[in-house]
Design a protein around this motif. Sequence first.
Motif, mmCIF file in Angstrom:
data_model
loop_
_atom_site.group_PDB
_atom_site.id
_atom_site.type_symbol
_atom_site.label_atom_id
_atom_site.label_comp_id
_atom_site.label_asym_id
_atom_site.label_seq_id
_atom_site.Cartn_x
_atom_site.Cartn_y
_atom_site.Cartn_z
ATOM 1 N N ARG A 42 18.145 -0.686 -18.634
ATOM 2 C CA ARG A 42 18.376 -1.932 -19.373
ATOM 3 C C ARG A 42 19.584 -1.759 -20.286
ATOM 4 O O ARG A 42 19.700 -0.766 -21.003
ATOM 5 N N GLN A 43 20.490 -2.739 -20.255
ATOM 6 C CA GLN A 43 21.680 -2.665 -21.087
ATOM 7 C C GLN A 43 21.304 -2.738 -22.559
ATOM 8 O O GLN A 43 20.441 -3.503 -22.961
ATOM 9 N N LEU A 54 23.815 1.792 -9.891
ATOM 10 C CA LEU A 54 24.632 2.410 -10.931
ATOM 11 C C LEU A 54 25.072 3.793 -10.464
ATOM 12 O O LEU A 54 24.233 4.681 -10.247
ATOM 13 N N TYR A 66 23.608 1.936 -21.539
ATOM 14 C CA TYR A 66 22.248 1.547 -21.176
ATOM 15 C C TYR A 66 21.246 2.380 -21.960
ATOM 16 O O TYR A 66 21.547 3.493 -22.407
ATOM 17 N N ASN A 68 20.573 -1.469 -12.300
ATOM 18 C CA ASN A 68 20.420 -2.227 -13.541
ATOM 19 C C ASN A 68 19.379 -3.319 -13.331
ATOM 20 O O ASN A 68 18.748 -3.397 -12.265
#
Length: 623
Positions: free
Chosen positions: A108-109, A45, A86, A39
């Motif tokens: 990217r969230q 992740l 994400y 992340n």
Amino acid sequence: MKSFIWATMWVLLVTPASQLQGQQKKNTSTCVIEGTVTNQKGTPLAYANIFLEGRMEGAMSNTQGHFSFKTCATGTFTLICSYIGYRTFKERISLKPGKIIHVDITLRQQQIETSPVIVTASSFTTADREGVTLTTLEVVTTPGAAADVFWAIKTYPGVQQVEEGAGLFVRGGDVSETITILDGAIVAHPYKYESPTGGFFGTFSPFLLKGTFFSSGGFSAQYGNALSGALIMESQDIPPKKQVTIGIGLAAESAKIDLPIIENKLGLSFSGNRSNTKMMFELNRSKVDFSQYPFAYDLNLNIMYRYSRDGYFKFFLFRETDKVGVEIADPIYDAHYHGHSTNQLYNLKFSDLINRVLIQGNLGFSQFDRNMNLSAMYLDHKDRLYQFRLSAEYELKPGFTLRSGLVGFKNQTLFTGEVPKDELDLNPDAETNRVETDYRSDRVAGFLEAEYHTPFSLVLISGLRGEFESVSKDFILDPRISIIWPISAYSSLTAAWGIYHQYPNARYYDPNTGNPHLSSLQATHYIVGYTYRREAQIIRVEAYYKNYQNLLLKNTVKNYINEGYGYAQGIDVFVKKSFGQLSGWVSYSYLKARRKWLEYTKLTPPYFDITHNSTVTVKYSLS
């Protein structure tokens, strides 16, 4: 029907096994793709899905975020990495035999960014929904849209321009045939200043929304009780920073407070809007003669609490009050319409990723009260709707996803008052019928859907929806299927077919003026299309045919019966292009609709059968 159900079971059960068998074959000349997935903070992740677009070759990241897989493909391909919560990662890579390619992927969230309001001409397009986009800024700046999502959507093909209002008449369907959903909850009354053609404006400001998905046909088995279209909205997440926003426009004033309490964990947004449309309607030379210009105010509260990386609760509260008065032009009588309503929605949504299964649900309650007066008619209308929704999404392997869910509704609708025996009679002394409708209904539905990216680059989405309603005792099964076939790097062909049911409005169940024994209405969708998408350009052409059955038909003995029928057919064209600071789009719709329906005793064009609709939108950005 039986053959479709067996085909769906084959997609769900047989395909993964055959896919695994195909992957067991060895290739002597391969390329290795490896790397890491993290992340933005550099945290690895685990269980992210990495694969080549159009091929079923890929891997899943381990607990350290590492992945590696081999492929026999050569040439240029798109590497995709997806992880729930994400934004999807895409990168073009060049493959050669014996080559080792290392890719470090940073995801990217989604909640960190403000997502655009997205409008897609039909819901059977690719899942990333990057087709026809309409950002919040575009809603505000679209000429004539009055910063309203519904009005902005009407500039796109497939939505007929019927009178001066925000009502969504989709591909030859009545305004009641489009469902509106916010955070998983049905919005039973999505318009301000309700009228038979919908309303003058949509209920929700675009600044309250994180994203919106609009389907003009062929939509997913996740959504039911709608014959023509679906508008799916998501409210905003935790605000990224403290902010006070004040807006003053031609028809409204608004204020909004964004307050992040605990960074990326707890936050709220509170807003209020007051609309007074007199100046806007006068400047636009409205043909409507108002005795009371549409006036409304609303209050909104949105609270979000994120208790883990993937889990959160979101509470949305909305309360709106409006009133409107209209002078009805009639050569004999002076007719006045006056309406006053209050609309409330309370919804609690939760979402979490548990063992790679995305679980989402919501509990909602809505309350609507309205008083209407028109000549000899006066009606008090009260709605109470309790609802729940629970769904699960699981990616069995790269390119194969299952979705399932259960929804329930408890509805009570009350109508009391007097209506003219002849609905079109504006005589203040007209003979009337007493209306006392007490409609109480329980409805339960479930759905199962599979999305499969085949080795031949085809994307197949098949689903089945079952629904039971307590008043009619109807149990319905709606099978649906859609196919996307990329024919080049920038273009694709699409096709969709599905059966859709919808229950009649509660007022038609009145024992005096309606029929308590009515069953559900039905429409069958057939859609084919072509899409070209490249950088700042989109071209889309779609043709459709809808076959209607079991429509309501006026009857001298039972008031209404399910013996109406009809069809709608047409072509939608959409072109969108950007030239730096200059951008815009052109939309065109051709429609032919015929119905034997309500008072129409033979196939007749309904009042919303607008043969040609076209819109040209041009914008120039100064910055």
